[in-house]
Design an enzyme around this catalytic site. Structure first.
Site, PDB file in Angstrom:
ATOM      1  N   HIS A   1     -43.493 -31.592  47.053  1.00  0.00           N
ATOM      2  CA  HIS A   1     -44.913 -31.369  46.785  1.00  0.00           C
ATOM      3  C   HIS A   1     -45.690 -31.322  48.098  1.00  0.00           C
ATOM      4  CE1 HIS A   1     -43.375 -32.846  42.938  1.00  0.00           C
ATOM      5  NE2 HIS A   1     -44.414 -32.246  42.368  1.00  0.00           N
TER       6      HIS A   1
ATOM      7  N   HIS B   1     -53.114 -28.290  35.664  1.00  0.00           N
ATOM      8  CA  HIS B   1     -51.876 -29.070  35.729  1.00  0.00           C
ATOM      9  C   HIS B   1     -51.853 -30.059  34.558  1.00  0.00           C
ATOM     10  CE1 HIS B   1     -48.593 -31.469  37.435  1.00  0.00           C
ATOM     11  NE2 HIS B   1     -48.410 -30.484  38.301  1.00  0.00           N
TER      12      HIS B   1
ATOM     13  N   ASP C   1     -44.763 -27.729  45.096  1.00  0.00           N
ATOM     14  CA  ASP C   1     -45.673 -27.628  43.954  1.00  0.00           C
ATOM     15  C   ASP C   1     -47.036 -28.242  44.263  1.00  0.00           C
ATOM     16  OD1 ASP C   1     -43.555 -26.579  42.551  1.00  0.00           O
ATOM     17  OD2 ASP C   1     -43.497 -28.137  41.013  1.00  0.00           O
TER      18      ASP C   1
ATOM     19  N   HIS D   1     -47.861 -22.013  39.091  1.00  0.00           N
ATOM     20  CA  HIS D   1     -47.654 -23.360  38.540  1.00  0.00           C
ATOM     21  C   HIS D   1     -48.677 -23.672  37.448  1.00  0.00           C
ATOM     22  CE1 HIS D   1     -45.680 -27.163  38.575  1.00  0.00           C
ATOM     23  NE2 HIS D   1     -46.623 -27.852  39.175  1.00  0.00           N
TER      24      HIS D   1
END
Length: 258
Positions: free
Chosen positions: A203, A112, A57, A108
């Site tokens: 990540h 964020h 991610d 995603h």
């Protein structure tokens, strides 16, 4: 990244009337591993018993992502990268290079952020914008969606479904976004929950986490891959994993009964 804290739940309750808050944020209960694994195996990314889906991610990041691409090449492993739209359009060459090397891209979100207020129009527009950006930049249309922080709300679930995406969270993670993450801790966290058929969350960027934490993940990655192989498990992207659709395209998960 970070968990759904008690403070965050209280904040959502203050911002919204009780009924609206429950309808909006209730599906975020799927962040809890017990709820997700038991009731929504597709949302947990459970697939074939002898396969592990490897996912990353928060990228792309021009500093760290190329290091992951090189290491994955050395390991002979392909993965799914859930990209943040605003980063993807800033680094189109890196996005295309990720695909050129055989990896899969997922969505995603455009940014964020934490989704404490209902915003279906915004969520739908931002998910669709990210899908279009990835498609235009790489020629590949993404199939998967993972909400930022793993917080699934009703509006984000609907936005992903409208965009033709399947929502997938994870069944094992390295907790690798923290300042105290080490290669040993990342490997141990993955090993604690590693089971055949699972989806692993790591990540490839520290854009939204502790500075430099990706280095612990990168160092742990070869050992994690070897752990999977020692267990007789194959590793690849979600495309090769095909988690059960339960919880991914059906009704949004409801708030658990107290």
């Amino acid at each position: 990244m970070s968990p759904v804290s008690g403070r965050a739940w209280r904040t959502a309750a203050v911002l919204l009337p009780a009924g609206a808050a429950a309808a909006h944020i209730g599906p975020a209960a799927t962040w809890l591993p017990g709820v997700r694994l038991l009731l929504f195996p597709g949302l947990a990314g459970l697939g074939p018993r002898r396969h592990i889906a490897l996912t990353f991610d928060d990228g792309p990041d021009p500093v760290s992502t190329p290091r992951f691409l090189d290491t994955l090449d050395e390991l002979g492993v392909r993965a799914t990268f859930f990209v943040v739209g605003e980063h993807a359009v800033r680094h189109p060459r890196l996005l295309r290079e990720t695909v050129r090397r055989g990896h899969e891209l997922g969505v995603h979100g455009w940014t964020h952020d934490r989704p404490w207020r209902p915003a279906f129009a915004r969520d739908a527009a931002e998910v669709a914008r990210t899908v279009c950006a990835v498609h235009e930049l790489t020629g590949r249309r993404p199939r998967w969606y993972r909400p930022p922080y793993g917080i699934l709300t009703t509006s984000r679930w609907r936005a992903a479904r409208r965009a033709g995406l399947r929502t997938v969270l994870w069944s094992a993670w390295g907790r690798d976004w923290t300042a105290d993450a080490t290669p040993v801790s990342v490997r141990a966290r993955i090993a604690a929950d590693l089971r055949g058929g699972g989806t692993v969350l790591l990540h490839d960027s520290d854009h939204h986490s502790a500075p430099g934490c990706w280095q612990a993940t990168l160092t742990a990655l070869p050992v994690i891959v070897q752990d999977c192989r020692d267990a007789g498990l194959t590793i690849g992207p979600l495309h090769d994993h095909e988690p059960d659709a339960t919880g991914g395209r059906g009704r949004p998960p409801a708030r658990p009964t107290p």
